[in-house]
Design a protein around this motif. Structure first.
Motif, PDB file in Angstrom:
ATOM      1  N   PHE B 124       0.857  -1.172   0.000  1.00 33.01           N
ATOM      2  CA  PHE B 124       0.000   0.000   0.000  1.00 33.01           C
ATOM      3  C   PHE B 124       0.901   1.233   0.000  1.00 33.01           C
ATOM      4  O   PHE B 124       1.601   1.502   0.980  1.00 33.01           O
ATOM      5  N   VAL B 126       1.419   4.931   0.257  1.00 32.27           N
ATOM      6  CA  VAL B 126       0.851   6.214   0.681  1.00 32.27           C
ATOM      7  C   VAL B 126       1.989   7.219   0.880  1.00 32.27           C
ATOM      8  O   VAL B 126       2.050   8.257   0.217  1.00 32.27           O
ATOM      9  N   SER B 133       3.879  12.261   7.532  1.00 28.91           N
ATOM     10  CA  SER B 133       2.631  12.246   8.283  1.00 28.91           C
ATOM     11  C   SER B 133       1.548  13.095   7.614  1.00 28.91           C
ATOM     12  O   SER B 133       0.371  12.861   7.811  1.00 28.91           O
ATOM     13  N   ILE B 156       7.752   6.165  -0.781  1.00 31.04           N
ATOM     14  CA  ILE B 156       8.815   5.611   0.058  1.00 31.04           C
ATOM     15  C   ILE B 156       8.180   4.780   1.165  1.00 31.04           C
ATOM     16  O   ILE B 156       7.025   5.005   1.521  1.00 31.04           O
ATOM     17  N   THR B 158       7.320   1.704   0.980  1.00 26.25           N
ATOM     18  CA  THR B 158       6.272   0.795   0.523  1.00 26.25           C
ATOM     19  C   THR B 158       6.709  -0.633   0.878  1.00 26.25           C
ATOM     20  O   THR B 158       7.621  -1.189   0.267  1.00 26.25           O
ATOM     21  N   SER B 159       6.042  -1.161   1.875  1.00 22.15           N
ATOM     22  CA  SER B 159       6.438  -2.467   2.401  1.00 22.15           C
ATOM     23  C   SER B 159       5.866  -3.601   1.560  1.00 22.15           C
ATOM     24  O   SER B 159       4.804  -3.455   0.961  1.00 22.15           O
ATOM     25  N   THR B 213      11.016  -3.270   2.839  1.00 13.19           N
ATOM     26  CA  THR B 213      10.357  -2.002   2.533  1.00 13.19           C
ATOM     27  C   THR B 213      11.189  -1.253   1.502  1.00 13.19           C
ATOM     28  O   THR B 213      12.404  -1.453   1.417  1.00 13.19           O
ATOM     29  N   ASN B 371       2.778  10.645  17.942  1.00 18.14           N
ATOM     30  CA  ASN B 371       2.484  12.082  18.050  1.00 18.14           C
ATOM     31  C   ASN B 371       1.213  12.431  17.285  1.00 18.14           C
ATOM     32  O   ASN B 371       0.400  13.235  17.734  1.00 18.14           O
ATOM     33  N   SER B 387      -2.848  21.649  15.503  1.00 19.85           N
ATOM     34  CA  SER B 387      -1.494  22.205  15.499  1.00 19.85           C
ATOM     35  C   SER B 387      -0.917  22.289  14.091  1.00 19.85           C
ATOM     36  O   SER B 387       0.171  22.793  13.887  1.00 19.85           O
TER      37      SER B 387
HETATM   38  C1  LIG Z   1       9.496   0.060   8.346  1.00 19.17           C
HETATM   39  C2  LIG Z   1       8.476   0.993   7.826  1.00 19.17           C
HETATM   40  C3  LIG Z   1       7.470   0.508   7.000  1.00 19.17           C
HETATM   41  C4  LIG Z   1       6.534   1.372   6.455  1.00 19.17           C
HETATM   42  N1  LIG Z   1       5.589   0.858   5.583  1.00 19.17           N
HETATM   43  C5  LIG Z   1       4.802   1.739   4.910  1.00 19.17           C
HETATM   44  C6  LIG Z   1       3.953   1.286   3.853  1.00 19.17           C
HETATM   45  O1  LIG Z   1       3.890   0.096   3.550  1.00 19.17           O
HETATM   46  N2  LIG Z   1       3.244   2.189   3.168  1.00 19.17           N
HETATM   47  C7  LIG Z   1       3.292   3.532   3.460  1.00 19.17           C
HETATM   48  O2  LIG Z   1       2.615   4.299   2.812  1.00 19.17           O
HETATM   49  N3  LIG Z   1       4.088   3.986   4.466  1.00 19.17           N
HETATM   50  C8  LIG Z   1       4.834   3.131   5.187  1.00 19.17           C
HETATM   51  N4  LIG Z   1       5.665   3.588   6.184  1.00 19.17           N
HETATM   52  C9  LIG Z   1       5.722   5.035   6.442  1.00 19.17           C
HETATM   53  C10 LIG Z   1       5.097   5.448   7.743  1.00 19.17           C
HETATM   54  O3  LIG Z   1       3.709   5.418   7.630  1.00 19.17           O
HETATM   55  C11 LIG Z   1       5.664   6.826   8.071  1.00 19.17           C
HETATM   56  O4  LIG Z   1       6.991   6.641   8.446  1.00 19.17           O
HETATM   57  C12 LIG Z   1       4.908   7.516   9.135  1.00 19.17           C
HETATM   58  O5  LIG Z   1       3.634   7.855   8.671  1.00 19.17           O
HETATM   59  C13 LIG Z   1       5.631   8.794   9.585  1.00 19.17           C
HETATM   60  O6  LIG Z   1       6.057   9.556   8.504  1.00 19.17           O
HETATM   61  P1  LIG Z   1       7.579  10.055   8.397  1.00 19.17           P
HETATM   62  O7  LIG Z   1       8.445   8.924   8.645  1.00 19.17           O
HETATM   63  O8  LIG Z   1       7.738  10.791   7.131  1.00 19.17           O
HETATM   64  O9  LIG Z   1       7.734  11.053   9.585  1.00 19.17           O
HETATM   65  P2  LIG Z   1       7.519  12.624   9.548  1.00 19.17           P
HETATM   66  O10 LIG Z   1       6.151  12.934   9.096  1.00 19.17           O
HETATM   67  O11 LIG Z   1       8.651  13.238   8.846  1.00 19.17           O
HETATM   68  O12 LIG Z   1       7.623  12.964  11.086  1.00 19.17           O
HETATM   69  C14 LIG Z   1       8.862  12.966  11.788  1.00 19.17           C
HETATM   70  C15 LIG Z   1       8.595  13.249  13.253  1.00 19.17           C
HETATM   71  O13 LIG Z   1       7.948  14.506  13.430  1.00 19.17           O
HETATM   72  C16 LIG Z   1       6.749  14.369  14.147  1.00 19.17           C
HETATM   73  N5  LIG Z   1       5.720  15.286  13.689  1.00 19.17           N
HETATM   74  C17 LIG Z   1       5.447  15.652  12.402  1.00 19.17           C
HETATM   75  N6  LIG Z   1       4.401  16.505  12.398  1.00 19.17           N
HETATM   76  C18 LIG Z   1       3.991  16.679  13.664  1.00 19.17           C
HETATM   77  C19 LIG Z   1       2.954  17.420  14.307  1.00 19.17           C
HETATM   78  N7  LIG Z   1       2.104  18.174  13.594  1.00 19.17           N
HETATM   79  N8  LIG Z   1       2.851  17.329  15.621  1.00 19.17           N
HETATM   80  C20 LIG Z   1       3.701  16.593  16.354  1.00 19.17           C
HETATM   81  N9  LIG Z   1       4.695  15.865  15.818  1.00 19.17           N
HETATM   82  C21 LIG Z   1       4.840  15.894  14.489  1.00 19.17           C
HETATM   83  C22 LIG Z   1       6.332  12.944  13.866  1.00 19.17           C
HETATM   84  O14 LIG Z   1       5.458  12.466  14.838  1.00 19.17           O
HETATM   85  C23 LIG Z   1       7.691  12.226  13.891  1.00 19.17           C
HETATM   86  O15 LIG Z   1       8.079  11.989  15.200  1.00 19.17           O
HETATM   87  C24 LIG Z   1       6.576   2.737   6.780  1.00 19.17           C
HETATM   88  C25 LIG Z   1       7.561   3.222   7.636  1.00 19.17           C
HETATM   89  C26 LIG Z   1       8.509   2.378   8.149  1.00 19.17           C
HETATM   90  C27 LIG Z   1       9.557   2.949   9.024  1.00 19.17           C
END
Ligand SMILES: Cc1cc2nc3c(=O)[nH]c(=O)nc-3n(C[C@H](O)[C@H](O)[C@H](O)COP(=O)(O)OP(=O)(O)OC[C@H]3O[C@@H](n4cnc5c(N)ncnc54)[C@H](O)[C@@H]3O)c2cc1C
Lengths: 259, 388
Positions: B124, B126, B133, B156, B158-159, B213, B371, B387
């Motif tokens: 999937f 996303v 996030s 990125i 994508t598992s 992934t 968070n 926020s």
């Molecule tokens: C092993 C692994 C497998 C995954 N598999 C999938 C998958 O199959 N498909 C897919 O679509 N995604 C996948 N993901 C992605 C995962 O959903 C994201 O890593 C996650 O949603 C967080 O996004 P980010 O890593 O870009 O963090 P960021 O959004 O960059 O956030 C970094 C930090 O900032 C904090 N932060 C950001 N905004 C706020 C706010 N407004 N308030 C407070 N704190 C905030 C976050 O909580 C976090 O601590 C995977 C991730 C990993 C590590």
């Protein structure tokens, strides 16, 4: 084909097993019950026969209420229905009485093949198959590690010290199976859900024309006279290797008459 | 699964049957997959063959017709055995988007083949490099060209991409700049990966666990319009409804890990003798495990509540998110308590604590960051200002 598989619930082999002080019978209530391991192979074999030849698999269990769990599991593996022989009068029956009671049920429900594990892990008599065959007047094919049915003929491979015997008989027959005859399947999700709706016929001694006087602890041909708990394991002997380790180990083994 | 009293006899049977299957895949099996960063193919096949991955597919499409509570039991049992449901869990729930929002033709085309284990739909896409996030910021774009969409962009994390035949893709069909509501203009496409072939390039990301992934690059990937799930532009809503199930199920396997830590560590604490007594006699060792165990139970209750609500037709956003939040925290507490209990042996591969410890860190971050769950509770549930 009408296939009956005998399934016994036994205390989990990993659990500590106890005899009850009041009547010296196995305490089945306080421990987890599981399907006797060899019976799992019997269930699998019965399902394979059904798949190859069409027919129906009936689970036959003699045991307390709690054994219903094991019946469910056999049904979830794919058996079609079950007969649960459950009656306080049966408590403490020995193998002779058990074979009598089960033979009565088998006469009542009918069968082409009866399959069972070659022994149970709790009592380890290993005589039920022979006794059933004798009481029912049908062929006995014991210790099978391979079963083939061809029309009215059944052929098995009977494991022996020197290899195996090829045994052939005509149906109906009683077959006991050994470990590794097959790889028992796991219950599947659908199997578990379907098991809920499969019929389990509960019979008491009267329903199966079993003479209550001929079963149960008081009339048993064998008696547990006494029992003691297994002694705690003694501290082992540690041989420290100071160049002569091999010799010391050999001496130890010789002293125990192992070599 | 400590709520034995509340499980139906069938659910107890599910738990036992899964545990039995898992017993064929002992610690060494998982240790080796982990060391070699290998996908546990045999394990996933065994699960699929026994029907454990199709429980959420209705019987009319060849599935098990089970509940989210049933699925929850399955995943918890897998992780409590010392293994991991992660390589397979998405095969259980990704199809939910098709089931709930797809057309009858799409359901007929896909669900029976997923149920019969002929195809895997467990990727999937996303998240994007520039949209973590903040999902609405994704930029992968699907432009309409006759009966097809032409997709360009990248994803990125994508598992399981390399172990899928199909993937669900969230992309923009109207640019962020051109929509009034930022959640509009997103669509869900079903991408046939075998057909896409080289138009999707991937780069596997090495991580601290054996989780497969990837980073994906889409270059003019052609997807038939008939593979769009639901209406164009409404995709965000569709993925949100699937996320509650994902959160409940992730919480369940995380709880399985948590209970595994407590099982292993309390057993070790009873046996390991230091200063002439079992280390578990020291309250400094005992209490963190007891604390974690109680926390796990609390999280587990919220999980059951979320599952029950979902199974009765509700969308338990708060409960599902809370279950994931609390489960990840409780398990992290258990992981640390186990590490402390095992002392130096905690970091030795052969004791498996370090492997599970690495795996236990991820749920605090993904699939949704804690968070963001707190932010959701803060503004959606408690009505405080947003926020972001
Ligand atoms: C092993 C692994 C497998 C995954 N598999 C999938 C998958 O199959 N498909 C897919 O679509 N995604 C996948 N993901 C992605 C995962 O959903 C994201 O890593 C996650 O949603 C967080 O996004 P980010 O890593 O870009 O963090 P960021 O959004 O960059 O956030 C970094 C930090 O900032 C904090 N932060 C950001 N905004 C706020 C706010 N407004 N308030 C407070 N704190 C905030 C976050 O909580 C976090 O601590 C995977 C991730 C990993 C590590």
């Amino acid at each position: 084909m009408n296939i009956v598989v005998c399934v016994k619930q036994v205390p989990d082999t990993w659990a500590e097993r106890k005899l009850r002080s009041e009547d010296k019978t196995l305490d089945r209530e306080s421990v987890d019950g599981v399907i006797n391991e060899l019976d799992e192979y019997a269930i699998e074999e019965s399902l394979r026969i059904k798949e190859a030849h069409d027919g129906e698999v009936t689970v036959l269990t003699m045991g307390p209420e709690k054994a219903a769990e094991s019946i469910r599991k056999a049904l979830s593996m794919g058996a079609d229905k079950a007969v649960h022989l459950v009656d306080d009068a049966l408590h403490g029956s020995d193998v002779l009485q058990t074979s009598y009671a089960m033979a009565q049920v088998l006469r009542k429900i009918g069968f082409d093949v009866v399959i069972l594990g070659s022994e149970s892990t709790d009592a380890r008599m290993g005589a039920l198959a022979a006794m059933l065959a004798e009481r029912l007047g049908v062929a006995q094919l014991s210790l099978a590690n391979k079963v083939e049915i061809d029309g009215g003929t059944i052929r098995t491979q009977r494991v022996a010290d020197y290899g195996f015997d090829r045994v052939e008989a005509s149906l109906p027959a009683v077959v006991s199976v050994v470990e590794k005859i097959n790889e028992p399947r796991y219950p599947s999700f659908k199997g578990i859900m379907a098991a809920k709706k499969k019929p389990v016929d509960k019979l008491g001694v009267a329903d199966a024309d079993i003479d209550a006087a001929k079963v149960g602890l008081t009339g048993a041909a064998t008696e547990v006279v006494d029992f003691v708990a297994a002694p705690p394991r003694e501290k082992g002997t540690i041989v420290k290797d100071e160049g002569d380790g091999g010799q010391k180990v050999a001496e130890f083994l010789a002293s125990k008459k192992f070599i | 699964m400590e709520m034995h009293a509340e499980l139906t006899p069938e659910q107890v049977a599910i738990k036992e049957a899964v545990a039995e299957l898992c017993a064929d895949f002992p610690d060494e099996y998982w240790r080796e997959r982990d060391a070699k960063l290998e996908y546990p193919q045999e394990f996933v096949d065994a699960l699929a063959e026994a029907g454990w991955l199709s429980v959420l597919i209705p019987e009319e499409y060849g599935g098990g017709g089970g509940t989210v509570a049933d699925a929850s039991i399955i995943l918890e049992a897998i992780n409590r055995s010392g293994g991991s449901g992660v390589p397979a869990h998405a095969q259980m729930y990704t199809m939910g988007t098709v089931l709930r929002h797809g057309s009858e033709e799409q359901k007929q085309r896909l669900l029976p083949r997923i149920a019969s284990n002929d195809i895997r739909l467990q990727a999937f896409g996303v998240t994007e490099p520039d949209a973590g996030s903040d999902t609405t910021r994704i930029r992968t774009f699907a432009a309409r060209d006759g009966d097809e969409y032409v997709v360009n962009g990248s994803k990125i994390w994508t598992s399981r991409f390399q172990h899928s035949d199909y993937m669900l893709l969230l992309c923009r069909t109207t640019r962020y700049e051109d929509v009034e509501k930022k959640t509009d203009g997103l669509s869900v496409l079903l991408v046939d990966l075998r057909e896409a072939g080289d138009s999707i390039k991937f780069r596997q990301i090495r991580t601290m666990t054996s989780h497969e992934t990837n980073e994906l690059f889409f270059e003019d990937v052609r997807v038939p319009v008939s593979n769009r799930i639901g209406e164009e532009g409404k995709g965000f809503r569709y993925i949100l409804s699937g996320m509650n199930v994902e959160r409940i199920l992730v919480a369940s396997e995380v709880l399985g890990d948590g209970f595994w830590f407590v099982d292993r560590a309390s057993a070790y604490a009873r046996e390991r003798v230091v200063f002439g007594r079992p280390i578990g006699m020291n309250q400094g060792v005992q209490f963190p495990l007891a604390q974690a165990y109680a926390q796990l139970h609390a999280a587990s209750l919220v999980r059951w509540q979320a599952a029950a609500l979902f199974d009765s037709g509700k969308q338990p956003g708060f409960e599902a998110n809370s279950a994931k939040l609390l489960a990840s925290q409780a398990t992290w507490a258990a992981a640390n308590a186990a590490m402390d209990t095992f002392g130096g042996y905690g970091v030795a591969e052969e004791f498996d604590i370090e492997r599970k410890f690495r795996e236990a860190r991820l749920p605090l971050i993904a699939p949704v960051n804690n968070n963001l769950i707190l932010a959701y509770i803060g503004h959606q549930v408690l009505g405080m200002p947003k926020s972001y």
